[in-house]
Design a protein around this motif. Sequence first.
Motif, PDB file in Angstrom:
ATOM      1  N   GLY A   8       0.801  -1.213   0.000  1.00  0.00           N
ATOM      2  CA  GLY A   8       0.000   0.000   0.000  1.00  0.00           C
ATOM      3  C   GLY A   8       0.834   1.264   0.000  1.00  0.00           C
ATOM      4  N   PRO A   9       0.206   2.397   0.310  1.00  0.00           N
ATOM      5  CA  PRO A   9       0.887   3.698   0.262  1.00  0.00           C
ATOM      6  C   PRO A   9       2.096   3.755   1.189  1.00  0.00           C
ATOM      7  CG  PRO A   9      -1.491   3.978   0.484  1.00  0.00           C
ATOM      8  CD  PRO A   9      -1.212   2.523   0.697  1.00  0.00           C
ATOM      9  N   LYS A  10       3.118   4.447   0.732  1.00  0.00           N
ATOM     10  CA  LYS A  10       4.333   4.609   1.527  1.00  0.00           C
ATOM     11  C   LYS A  10       4.109   5.672   2.599  1.00  0.00           C
ATOM     12  CE  LYS A  10       6.559   1.772  -1.172  1.00  0.00           C
ATOM     13  NZ  LYS A  10       6.954   0.412  -0.709  1.00  0.00           N
ATOM     14  N   MET A  11       4.691   5.437   3.767  1.00  0.00           N
ATOM     15  CA  MET A  11       4.518   6.363   4.880  1.00  0.00           C
ATOM     16  C   MET A  11       5.449   7.565   4.759  1.00  0.00           C
ATOM     17  SD  MET A  11       4.527   5.485   8.951  1.00  0.00           S
ATOM     18  CE  MET A  11       6.220   4.906   8.996  1.00  0.00           C
ATOM     19  N   ALA A  12       6.701   7.309   4.435  1.00  0.00           N
ATOM     20  CA  ALA A  12       7.683   8.402   4.289  1.00  0.00           C
ATOM     21  C   ALA A  12       8.677   8.000   3.206  1.00  0.00           C
ATOM     22  CB  ALA A  12       8.394   8.649   5.613  1.00  0.00           C
TER      23      ALA A  12
END
Length: 230
Positions: A113-117
Amino acid sequence: MMQLSTLAKRIISAAILGPIAVFALWYGGIPFYILMMAAFAISVHEWSRLSVRDGRIKWSLLIAGIFYIGIALSCAVWLRNFEAAGFYILLYVFFAVWACDIGAYAAGRMIGGPKMAPKISPNKTWAGLVGGCIAAIAAVMLYHIWLDDRVTSAVVERFSLFFQFTLGLFLSVVGQLGDLLESSLKRHAGLKDSGSIIPGHGGLLDRIDALLLTIPVYTLVIFYLNYITS
């Protein structure tokens, strides 16, 4: 000669170094102090590598790191010597961080899923953050159930069910912030790992980055609980 995979190196390193570290934590005294001094020396050396900017050591960053590492390890010593239950209380924060690391890794690999940083740590995802939080909460709750029947401590008695949930969540978030802090330093220094002292794992800072921020925060919690119960 047969080359070991990174995973194999990690398993072997953990199997050898893990019991040594846990023994020193449990035994206390001289073995524990030797462990803390060794951890301080190695961590400061690795931090000096992360403090290099444009080929020169940035002394303000190095000095900040010395204080950062020193405060964390001093807090660990205070927790270990806290009452007769010091070992178990210190182990609590280790379980939270270890479980968070495992949960974040598992959730990140399985869900993605989406990357955090992405600019700091490209492999960290929001799914990993949630998975780490859930794992940490479950670990501290289960550990406290086991601990409650074996340790007599006014501080431990303050660990209610809601408190367990809140503390587990808080420590997991703080730990992942500590991980991101070291990742940011490595990125700016142009390094993949802080060192190579632990085969398959990299440097010592790569293994204790979350603990360096979590232990002082956890110490403040224990200090406050001890203050209101005394």
